[in-house]
Design a protein around this motif. Structure first.
Motif, PDB file in Angstrom:
ATOM      1  N   LYS A  98      44.278  37.339  82.319  1.00 38.55           N
ATOM      2  CA  LYS A  98      43.153  38.069  82.832  1.00 38.55           C
ATOM      3  C   LYS A  98      42.639  39.311  81.804  1.00 38.55           C
ATOM      4  CE  LYS A  98      41.131  39.708  86.885  1.00 38.55           C
ATOM      5  NZ  LYS A  98      41.610  40.472  88.218  1.00 38.55           N
ATOM      6  N   LYS A  99      43.942  39.892  81.469  1.00 39.78           N
ATOM      7  CA  LYS A  99      43.286  40.695  80.068  1.00 39.78           C
ATOM      8  C   LYS A  99      42.917  39.870  78.864  1.00 39.78           C
ATOM      9  CE  LYS A  99      45.682  44.668  77.157  1.00 39.78           C
ATOM     10  NZ  LYS A  99      47.397  44.805  77.707  1.00 39.78           N
ATOM     11  N   ASN A 100      43.045  38.841  78.842  1.00 42.65           N
ATOM     12  CA  ASN A 100      42.064  38.445  77.571  1.00 42.65           C
ATOM     13  C   ASN A 100      41.764  37.184  77.308  1.00 42.65           C
ATOM     14  OD1 ASN A 100      44.283  39.441  75.112  1.00 42.65           O
ATOM     15  ND2 ASN A 100      45.530  39.041  76.657  1.00 42.65           N
ATOM     16  N   ILE A 102      41.597  34.678  79.249  1.00 42.69           N
ATOM     17  CA  ILE A 102      42.211  33.247  78.892  1.00 42.69           C
ATOM     18  C   ILE A 102      41.806  32.581  80.853  1.00 42.69           C
ATOM     19  CG2 ILE A 102      44.487  31.553  78.634  1.00 42.69           C
ATOM     20  CD1 ILE A 102      44.679  34.114  76.052  1.00 42.69           C
ATOM     21  N   GLY A 103      41.655  30.990  80.222  1.00 37.37           N
ATOM     22  CA  GLY A 103      41.740  30.195  81.726  1.00 37.37           C
ATOM     23  C   GLY A 103      40.639  31.174  82.749  1.00 37.37           C
ATOM     24  N   GLN A 104      40.002  31.760  82.837  1.00 39.80           N
ATOM     25  CA  GLN A 104      39.338  32.128  84.273  1.00 39.80           C
ATOM     26  C   GLN A 104      38.230  31.433  84.105  1.00 39.80           C
ATOM     27  OE1 GLN A 104      40.105  35.233  85.283  1.00 39.80           O
ATOM     28  NE2 GLN A 104      41.597  35.037  83.580  1.00 39.80           N
ATOM     29  N   GLN A 105      37.830  31.184  85.738  1.00 38.21           N
ATOM     30  CA  GLN A 105      36.640  30.428  85.947  1.00 38.21           C
ATOM     31  C   GLN A 105      35.409  30.710  86.525  1.00 38.21           C
ATOM     32  OE1 GLN A 105      39.027  27.407  87.988  1.00 38.21           O
ATOM     33  NE2 GLN A 105      39.670  26.181  86.085  1.00 38.21           N
TER      34      GLN A 105
END
Length: 105
Positions: A98-100, A102-105
């Motif tokens: 989440k911080k980077n 990545i993989g957020q939808q």
């Protein structure tokens, strides 16, 4: 009583190449390697694996080795958050993702 002989369908040249390629890809692999690479899309029951964030945790099994110090940290975090060691790891890598972004939808 007569038995009918099973007549096998003649494969096209393209189907033969596909079967031959599949056979050759697995020729030097052990049974475990073949089992692990059979199909990454479906589980043993034929259900398709989901990419959803809250899907069941049945896609891959991973083994990691930790030293005593790392285990004590995991145990302390698991007590603080009220979850087991694996979920501490899961929470941590999701927080990093989440911080980077990545993989957020």
């Amino acid at each position: 009583m007569a038995f009918k002989r099973e007549v096998k369908k003649e494969l096209s040249p393209e189907e033969k190449r596909v079967h031959e390629k599949k056979f050759l890809e697995g020729a030097d692999k052990t049974d475990n390697e073949l089992e692990n690479t059979k199909n990454d899309e479906f589980d043993k029951s034929g259900n398709k694996f989901s990419d959803a964030p809250n899907a069941p945790h049945n896609y891959k099994l991973m083994t990691a080795r930790f030293n005593k110090h790392e285990i004590s940290i995991l145990d302390e975090l698991s007590e603080i958050y009220g979850v087991d060691r694996m979920n501490v790891i899961r929470i941590a890598f999701r927080a990093l993702a989440k911080k980077n972004d990545i993989g957020q939808q």
